[in-house]
Design an enzyme around this catalytic site. Structure first.
Site, PDB file in Angstrom:
ATOM      1  N   PHE A 133     -24.362 -36.130   7.188  1.00 31.78           N
ATOM      2  CA  PHE A 133     -22.905 -35.409   7.937  1.00 31.78           C
ATOM      3  C   PHE A 133     -21.847 -36.005   7.478  1.00 31.78           C
ATOM      4  CE2 PHE A 133     -27.291 -36.770  10.245  1.00 31.78           C
ATOM      5  CZ  PHE A 133     -27.919 -36.257   9.373  1.00 31.78           C
ATOM      6  N   CYS A 134     -21.357 -36.194   6.797  1.00 33.10           N
ATOM      7  CA  CYS A 134     -20.109 -36.764   5.692  1.00 33.10           C
ATOM      8  C   CYS A 134     -19.582 -37.668   6.693  1.00 33.10           C
ATOM      9  CB  CYS A 134     -19.561 -36.008   6.199  1.00 33.10           C
ATOM     10  SG  CYS A 134     -19.279 -33.953   5.091  1.00 33.10           S
TER      11      CYS A 134
END
Ligand SMILES: Cc1ncc(COP(=O)(O)O)c(C=O)c1O
Length: 532
Positions: A437-438
């Site tokens: 999810f970065c």
């Protein structure tokens, strides 16, 4: 009367339930599909489950207007059997937003806003109206300037490149941050400022208050010091304390609040909290338009930002022979080139839609559903009594939003590959998100990854991908690098959550062998399929 099928069981809506009016909305027909690899052992009637949910979450009943809205504006979800659970990735648009925007475009002639022609003036009028609406929505009308950007990342980059980092100054980040915030450290480092991270507590993944206090106290108020943190985590859903803004200011810090994951389901009132910089992406709030975000700058801090270059649209005057330029004041000095001027008016339409729906109602619904989701996931057990799911972050809805991140384990405690779980979810038309999810920092803390783990992952050189890293971590004590995220939002309903829970329960007593192997890879947050 329509019969509703839930995992092979047929129930009559309303039968045995005192919540007759709700059942048809919340136990939607599930198309029969070829049984996927995961066997279905849990067969709970949705009607009974919904009654149980309402008994424990009576507030949900006050949000029934959202069910009508789902039918009238988001009907494509149910007509196509979608279970959309990625609101933190992107919100969904109402049909009427697109229709209204299309009508606007078809009824007007909009030209490039950089001139005085009638078509240009019409564009400018709508862009400025959208800007005023953005400021009014966040209650920042007189104290803030709104700069339109491509997205939240574009807004974050504007702060990073323009902030007066200097030797002796500091950038303080929380370990829980999106990569688009982490990336600001490169600007800080490049200008000689110290970069530090405030750690998170386990298992709730909240900011460690005493560690944060100690770091805040280190600022030299005569230098540029910037604290950047998310109002809500895109990894764990934790709502970080907004009181941190004033506390940090008291120690000589400017504060950048990344509100991208917070504002889709929460009210941000800039009269109550006054961060110096705020970043958002509008598609996360109301789905449409994509390609427009915003940087809100507290006017008192406008002069602190210095653009490192100029572009068309950002200068009042520029000469080639004199090698000089005079930057435009306020927002104009930050909006490089030509704005996405056809999409910006759709922001006003989206904000109006959100205001009509009511952010408080969205929050109430998301909170009830999140509580149910957390409770039911924690209750899932294998036949031998072991937990099936490990949750990352708070297990109750207190000070958290509707983003829930987890991994699945087999009866012997071995990790099930989240990529395979995403694949199986896809067969059920469930849209969820897997990977990092970065947000590497929150993931590293949640999954107990250490600096040594990172070095081991990079031992083969820099040619490392998430699948390869996951392999290395599996060899280092069965650790995971990545997880499964489901997130709720404006159009979520009980049936979405129930569908996911039934899907999750299908992993009871399953192993890596029985669920089968994944057929795609995720590299650097992008899905790569064979032949794509
Ligand atoms: C908390 C947070 N900040 C920043 C971003 C970056 O947003 P965008 O990709 O729209 O630039 C995201 C995106 O998911 C996010 O969740």
């Amino acid at each position: 009367m329509q019969a509703y099928i839930l995992q092979g069981e047929t129930t009559q809506p309303g039968a045995g339930s005192r919540h007759r009016a709700y059942t048809s909305l919340h136990c939607r027909p599930v198309p029969r599909r070829k049984e996927p690899v995961v066997s279905r052992r849990v067969r709970i009637g949705c009607v009974t489950t919904f009654a149980r949910f309402l008994d424990t979450h009576p507030d949900y009943a006050t949000t029934s207007a959202l069910d009508e809205l789902r039918t009238s504006e988001y009907g494509r979800l149910d007509s196509q059997g979608h279970v959309y659970l990625d609101y933190t990735g992107g919100g969904l648009h109402a049909d009427s937003q697109v229709l209204e925007h299309t009508r606007l475009l078809s009824e007007h002639v909009f030209g490039n806003p950089h001139s005085a022609s009638p078509s240009s003036t019409d564009t400018t009028r709508l862009v400025e109206r959208a800007r005023a609406r953005v400021l009014a929505y966040f209650n920042g009308t007189s104290e803030y300037t709104a700069v339109f950007t491509l997205n939240a990342s574009g807004a974050l980059k504007l702060v990073g490149e323009s902030y007066p980092f200097e030797p002796g100054g500091r950038l303080l980040l929380t370990v829980d941050n999106h990569n688009s915030v982490n990336g600001i450290r490169e600007f800080a480092r490049g200008k000689g400022a110290a970069v530090d991270y405030a750690p998170l507590t386990m298992p709730e993944l909240r900011i460690d208050a005493s560690e944060m206090d100690a770091r805040l106290a280190q600022a030299d108020p005569a230098r540029g010091n910037l604290l950047a943190f998310p109002a809500q985590s895109n990894f764990s859903g934790v709502k970080h304390p907004l009181a941190l803004i004033d506390a940090a200011r008291g120690h000589g810090w400017d504060v950048l609040l990344d509100a991208a994951a917070f504002v889709p389901t929460n009210r941000l009132d800039l009269r109550e909290v006054t961060p110096d910089f705020v970043t958002v992406s509008f598609y996360k709030m109301f789905g449409y338009p994509t390609g427009v975000g915003c940087l809100l700058i507290r006017n008192a801090r406008l002069s602190r930002l210095h653009r490192p270059w100029f572009a068309g649209g950002t200068v009042n005057f520029a000469t080639v022979q004199g090698r000089l330029h005079v930057l435009s004041p306020r927002e104009a000095g930050f909006e490089d080139g030509t704005l996405n001027y056809l999409s910006v008016p759709a922001v006003e339409i989206g904000l109006r839609h959100l205001e009509r729906v009511g952010i408080d109602m969205i929050q109430t619904r998301v909170q009830s559903l999140t509580d149910w989701l957390l409770t039911e996931l924690l209750a899932l057990r294998h036949g031998n009594g072991r937990h099936m799911v490990r949750l990352y972050g708070p297990a109750t809805p207190t000070e958290r939003g509707g983003t829930v991140t987890m991994n699945f384990y087999d009866p012997n405690g071995h990790l099930l590959d989240y990529r395979r779980i995403e694949e199986l979810a896809g067969l059920e038309r469930i849209s969820l998100r897997t990977g990092c999810f970065c947000n590497p920092g929150a993931g590293e803390t949640a999954e107990g990854l250490t600096e040594d783990d990172m070095r081991a992952g990079l031992a083969d050189g820099t040619d490392i991908s998430l699948p390869r890293f996951l392999q290395v971590m599996q060899q280092r004590g069965g650790k995971s690098a990545g997880a499964i995220r489901v997130s709720l939002g404006l159009a979520s309903n009980f049936a979405d959550v129930d569908h996911f829970l039934t899907f999750a329960a299908g992993f009871r007593d399953q192993t890596t062998i029985t669920i089968g192997a994944v057929t795609f890879d995720i590299e650097s947050c992008r899905v790569i399929r064979d032949g794509s």
